[in-house]
Design an enzyme around this catalytic site. Structure first.
Site, PDB file in Angstrom:
ATOM      1  N   SER A 140      -2.805   7.574  63.028  1.00  0.00           N
ATOM      2  CA  SER A 140      -2.068   6.466  62.464  1.00  0.00           C
ATOM      3  C   SER A 140      -0.672   6.300  63.061  1.00  0.00           C
ATOM      4  CB  SER A 140      -1.941   6.663  60.953  1.00  0.00           C
ATOM      5  OG  SER A 140      -1.196   7.842  60.669  1.00  0.00           O
ATOM      6  N   LYS A 160       8.563   6.994  62.395  1.00  0.00           N
ATOM      7  CA  LYS A 160       7.359   6.349  61.851  1.00  0.00           C
ATOM      8  C   LYS A 160       7.748   5.716  60.521  1.00  0.00           C
ATOM      9  CE  LYS A 160       2.533   7.525  60.688  1.00  0.00           C
ATOM     10  NZ  LYS A 160       1.512   8.598  60.702  1.00  0.00           N
ATOM     11  N   SER A 185      -3.192  12.439  63.125  1.00  0.00           N
ATOM     12  CA  SER A 185      -2.386  11.267  63.488  1.00  0.00           C
ATOM     13  C   SER A 185      -1.195  11.508  64.399  1.00  0.00           C
ATOM     14  CB  SER A 185      -1.899  10.563  62.227  1.00  0.00           C
ATOM     15  OG  SER A 185      -2.958   9.833  61.673  1.00  0.00           O
TER      16      SER A 185
END
Ligand code: GLN
Length: 483
Positions: free
Chosen positions: A151, A76, A175
């Site tokens: 997210s 990420k 998330s």
């Protein structure tokens, strides 16, 4: 080749069926071909990947082994990667090349994992749809008109579309678990302090925690093994031995006490999801689990408390992006105030600006007691509810989300509507507990997740239950058409 799980890749590499370099080339080509439909990557790191793959092959040739040695993954884009853009999904950090590797990145690299790239995400990890990224929205491979969740939507979409077997992610209020649910993956949010936050760009420091996203519990065990552990660079990292997560996957569920909170099934939960959750409960009963109704009476207060605490911490954490020390700088500032105002106004998107304003307000003199302090008291009540529940049960089970993935843009005009979708996930962050989401079926062709929560440091228990469930169900093996 792209259909293989991390566990299968490890076996294939050990048996010399293929090399990490071959596999890496196949996956990089697949990303180049298919990712334009999804937008799941912000940066591809082809050169680094091939270098790491060759090094892993050489280590294997020298007799080394390990489940992550030569395994392709992605990070990420809020994990700092030395010399590589680390954008956090924001224009603010579009030109930021991190000067060092996050602990998670360094640990996985040392274990021999191959980094294919950095995945798209909501700006500064704020969101549940991956629509707030400065690099554009990510699409859900199960239906390109729907969001993948957020997210960590880039990591989720990429793994679900078989662009790679697993990726790192972070979870501040859901998330990891929510995008896992929306894309038919398994994801683990570890106990707060289990995975180092050093080099992980902060959203809300008391809630943020890194963890794995993969297709199976077995793969989450492998990736979490590489991520977890004490780190003296993170003052909230906990010096607790890391158990062998793969070794406990096959423990019997006979007599396992599963608590199902009655509050989970009230209004707001899609009845079709409720039915799938009941099915998963029956499945676990067949494996020997005993079901008990429990109560989490303060759950209803968790969303308002979270949406005070998280923005409050964010407003403080994001003050460092001022165009001087860090971040985007505006052109030709007239004076210092103009520099701050325009740099931050240009660098941060609307959702981030909204959170900074809410957070600064909640922390300001005169409002602190009414909002921030009260939210912290609720946080304690939420934690107490869990402590009482875990006196009676070993695991808590429920839906991961009240609804399946919504259509792109559907909640853009009403941020609160999106905040309400976090109702099942944020309590674990407020309490610091570990949680896992795993595939439990489909509604209108869109995946649904079941969430498991456990006492502190019992990630192994979560992975064990999920693995046993996955040995007896096939939801997690379904592949989105077109990928
Ligand atoms: N949806 C939540 C938020 O926007 C959680 C995000 C996260 O876990 N990073 O704050």
């Amino acid at each position: 080749m792209h259909q293989m799980t991390l566990a299968e890749i490890a076996r294939g590499l050990a048996d010399k069926k293929f090399s990490s370099e071959e596999l890496t080339k196949v996956l990089l080509a697949r990303i180049t071909q298919l990712d334009p439909q999804l937008n799941s990557f912000i940066s591809l790191t082809e050169e680094l990947a091939l270098e790491q793959a060759k090094a892993a092959d050489a280590r294997r040739a020298n007799g080394e082994s390990g489940a992550l040695l030569g395994a392709p993954i992605a990070h990420k884009d809020l994990f700092c990667t030395q010399g590589i853009r680390t954008s956090c999904g924001s224009k603010m950090l579009d030109n930021f090349k991190a000067p060092y590797d996050a602990t998670v990145v360094a640990k996985l690299a040392a274990a021999g994992a191959v980094t294919l790239g950095k995945t798209n995400m909501d700006e500064f990890a704020m969101g549940s749809a991956n629509e707030s990224s400065w690099y554009g929205a990510v699409k859900n491979p199960w239906n390109l008109e729907h969001v993948p969740g957020g997210s960590s939507g880039g990591s989720a979409a990429a793994v679900a579309a078989r662009l790679l077997p697993a990726a790192t992610a972070t979870d501040t209020g859901g998330s990891i678990r929510q995008p896992a649910a929306f894309t038919n993956l398994t994801g683990v949010k570890p106990t707060y302090g289990r995975v180092s936050r050093w080099g992980m760009i902060a959203y809300a420091s008391s809630l943020d925690q890194g963890g794995p996203l993969a297709r199976t519990a077995e793969d989450c065990a492998i990736l979490l093994q590489g991520m977890a552990g004490f780190d003296q660079n993170d003052s909230t990292s906990i010096d607790e031995p890391v158990p062998d997560y793969s070794a406990s996957l096959n423990t019997s569920l006979q007599g396992l006490r599963i608590g199902v909170p009655k509050e989970y099934f009230s209004a707001g939960l899609d009845p079709r999801i409720a039915e799938l959750i009941q099915n998963s409960i029956q499945e676990l009963q067949k494996l020997g689990a005993v079901i008990k109704e429990i109560s989490l009476p303060n759950m209803q207060h968790a969303i308002p408390a979270y949406y005070v605490i998280a923005p409050a911490e964010a407003s403080s954490n994001l003050s460092r992006f001022d165009g001087v020390r860090f971040g985007h700088r505006c052109e030709n500032p007239e004076n210092l105030i103009d520099l701050y105002k325009r740099s931050r106004g240009e660098g941060f998107g609307p959702e981030v600006q909204r959170r900074i304003m809410v957070g600064a307000y909640a922390l300001s003199a005169g409002y602190y007691d009414a909002y921030y302090l009260k939210a912290q008291k609720i946080r304690r009540l939420v934690k107490n509810d869990f402590m009482a529940a875990f006196n009676e049960v070993d695991i808590i089970l429920g839906p991961t989300t009240p609804n399946p993935a919504w259509k792109l843009g559907a909640k853009n005009s009403d941020p609160v509507a999106a905040y309400l979708e976090d109702v099942y996930t944020i309590t674990a962050n407020l309490a610091g507990l570990p949680g896992l989401s795993m595939p439990a079926g489909f509604v209108d062709g869109l995946p649904v997740g079941v969430q498991l929560l456990a006492p502190y440091f019992q990630e192994g228990r979560l992975l064990n239950v999920a693995h046993q469930y996955q040995l007896n169900t096939d939801w997690h093996t379904r592949t989105p058409t077109g990928f």
